[in-house]
Enzyme design. Structure first.
Site, short mmCIF file in Angstrom:
data_model
loop_
_atom_site.label_atom_id
_atom_site.label_comp_id
_atom_site.label_asym_id
_atom_site.label_seq_id
_atom_site.Cartn_x
_atom_site.Cartn_y
_atom_site.Cartn_z
N CYS B 83 0.82 -1.22 0.00
CA CYS B 83 0.00 0.00 0.00
C CYS B 83 0.85 1.27 0.00
O CYS B 83 0.32 2.36 -0.22
CB CYS B 83 -0.93 0.01 1.21
SG CYS B 83 -1.76 -1.55 1.48
N HIS B 333 -9.03 3.83 -1.41
CA HIS B 333 -7.67 3.27 -1.30
C HIS B 333 -7.35 2.36 -2.48
O HIS B 333 -7.32 1.14 -2.33
CB HIS B 333 -7.54 2.52 0.03
CG HIS B 333 -6.19 1.94 0.29
ND1 HIS B 333 -5.02 2.51 -0.16
CD2 HIS B 333 -5.82 0.82 0.97
CE1 HIS B 333 -3.99 1.76 0.22
NE2 HIS B 333 -4.45 0.74 0.91
#
Lengths: 132, 385
Positions: B83, B333
């Site tokens: 991420c 996200h």
């Protein structure tokens, strides 16, 4: 002494780690011969003291829950098992392993500090059950 | 060391985006370059992040993007750090410019996940964890953060209502961000009544699966200052750090060590103190992650960040605004786009385009981006020029 002089081969492969608990009823790990730190993941050098002198050891099969969560939305490998608890289990001789408890269906069924033991199963992964 | 400035940044609206990831990536790249005032031909290197590109049967995105931009001869590389991929890519761009190897770089992060079923997307997200030792033993990605949350709640008495305050705040912020996946505020009641995904984390503790792309253009001002069209952001610190990969091997389950290490390095590098930071974009893939970020980086004492959020200290009008963009939680996200999107928010703020979520008079911003459960972490500190 340089790293190349002290480097050793891993004490066991990931396949051997999985075979040990699935087929032989043993949880295996590695112990640093310098600081005695124990880990059950794949390491070549101790994360605590930097020594590469590690020994393969048989770990305890019972311990306590360090923390946990309940999986309602599983990954594909656990599609038929949810809900269940994923737990970090501090084994009685120091190492911590990941495992899951098929019988713990909600937060009411498990707490930090609960005593648990490894259970042989045909299912994927390392399974624990609460000590009654 | 050469100065490095962010000259332009762009993103699309996160959410369910039609088409392929490569199309989004090329579009936002050109938009960021055009905003900056430099030309595509000025780019010395393209750093791409696209951790789950394989789900679209596509890797090696760099030459595709560069060809789209008319600069096929420019070198490119894909940078993957779960991420935190595109903040890692930004760090590489920073190092290349600061070291004098190039004068301008394009950083672009992109992810396309909406073509996958929830089951497949959940399985992809878990790939940032330790598959052999965590995922294969029942851990899901929400499950790992939930395990940290259980430990934090037990040790510090952190409450659902405190996590809920973070969710509510980030949805409010996202509601004035036209790029955000979620555009509506939620109530505490909605939060508390949302279904449990992974106890103790409810649905509204979790960021959504989003598609999206974000791009950042970074330059050496000694070369390009006269060309710039935006208010630039000087990168005063670009720091990265790591933690032990699997949660089971960490001594403390109520902190992410890499966050503390990267923040300490960054504050030292930028020669600023905590009190100098005017707002932060932090990695809140789950509400508990925002708590951990605020505490681990030293902005709040351990066990107090949830209470601070509940008191409103981290709202846009609070003492230290956190995630004015809406954060990962409500802006969305798209894994590899997130780090670059945090920089987009910094540029929107510095250029007076943040509207209702504007942090007035902000000079210093901090961007904190975590890879998976903290095996990797980036912290950037930016100053309005």
């Amino acid at each position: 002494m340089t790293m190349s002089e002290t480097a050793v081969k891993p004490q066991y492969t990931i396949n051997e780690f999985e075979h040990a608990y699935q087929e032989d009823g043993k949880i295996i790990g590695q112990e640093c011969t310098s600081c005695h730190h124990r880990m059950a993941t794949q390491i070549l050098v101790c994360v605590k003291c930097g020594s590469s002198k590690l020994a393969s050891v048989q770990l305890a099969t019972e311990g306590v829950v360090r923390s946990f969560s309940i999986q309602n939305v599983p990954s594909d490998e656990f599609i038929n098992d949810a809900p269940y608890a994923y737990a970090l289990v501090q084994l009685s001789d120091g190492a911590v392993v990941s495992g899951w408890l098929p019988e713990a269906k909600s937060e009411k069924d498990i707490e930090i500090g609960d005593k648990v033991q490894w259970k042989k199963s045909y299912k994927v992964g390392m399974i624990f059950e609460k000590v009654k | 060391m050469e100065e490095v400035w962010v000259a332009g940044a762009a993103m699309n609206r996160f959410g369910k985006v039609p088409g392929m990831g490569r199309e989004m990536a090329a579009n936002v790249s050109l938009e960021a370059i055009e905003k900056s005032g430099i030309s595509p031909k000025d780019i010395g290197y393209t750093f791409i992040s696209n951790a789950f590109g394989i789900s679209e049967r596509q890797a090696h995105l760099g030459p595709l993007i560069n060809t789209s931009l008319g600069i096929p001869e420019v070198p490119s590389a894909t940078i993957e750090s779960a991420c935190s991929s595109s903040s890692a890519a930004l760090h590489e761009a920073f190092v290349h410019i600061a070291g004098g190897f190039i004068d301008a770089a394009l950083v672009v992060g992109v992810e396309k996940l909406s073509h996958l079923e929830t089951l497949a997307a959940t399985s992809y997200f878990a790939m940032g964890a330790d598959y052999a030792f965590e995922s294969k033993n029942g851990a899901t990605f929400p499950g790992l953060y939930a395990t940290l949350a259980t430990a934090h709640m037990k040790k510090y008495g952190t409450k659902h209502e405190e996590l809920g305050a973070i969710a509510v705040k980030n949805h409010v912020n996202a509601s004035s961000n036209p790029h955000a996946h979620f555009q509506k505020p939620i109530s505490m009641e909605t939060y508390l009544n949302s279904p449990m995904v992974s106890f103790p984390l409810k649905l509204y503790d979790c960021c959504p699966f989003s598609d999206g792309a974000a791009a950042v253009v970074v330059v050496n001002p000694a070369k390009f200052k006269k060309d710039l069209k935006e208010v630039p952001a000087a990168i005063r610190a670009s720091a990265r750090a790591g933690s032990i990969a699997a949660l089971q091997d960490r001594t403390d389950l109520t902190a992410i060590p890499a966050s503390r290490l990267a923040a300490d390095k960054a504050l030292h590098q930028a020669k600023v103190e905590h009190k100098d930071i005017d707002f932060m974009e932090v990695h809140d893939c789950f509400t508990i992650a925002e708590v951990l970020a605020m505490e681990d980086m030293g902005f709040f004492a351990k066990g107090t960040a949830g209470k601070a959020a509940a008191e409103g200290q981290t709202r846009v009008d609070g003492k230290l605004p956190v995630n004015p963009s809406g954060g990962l939680k409500a802006k969305g996200h798209p894994v590899s786009a997130t780090g670059a999107a945090q920089i987009v928010e910094v540029m929107e703020q510095f250029n007076g385009r943040a509207g209702k979520r504007e942090v007035k008079g902000a000079e210093y911003a901090l961007a904190h981006n975590v890879g998976a459960t903290g095996g990797s972490c980036s912290v950037h500190i930016l100053q309005r020029v």
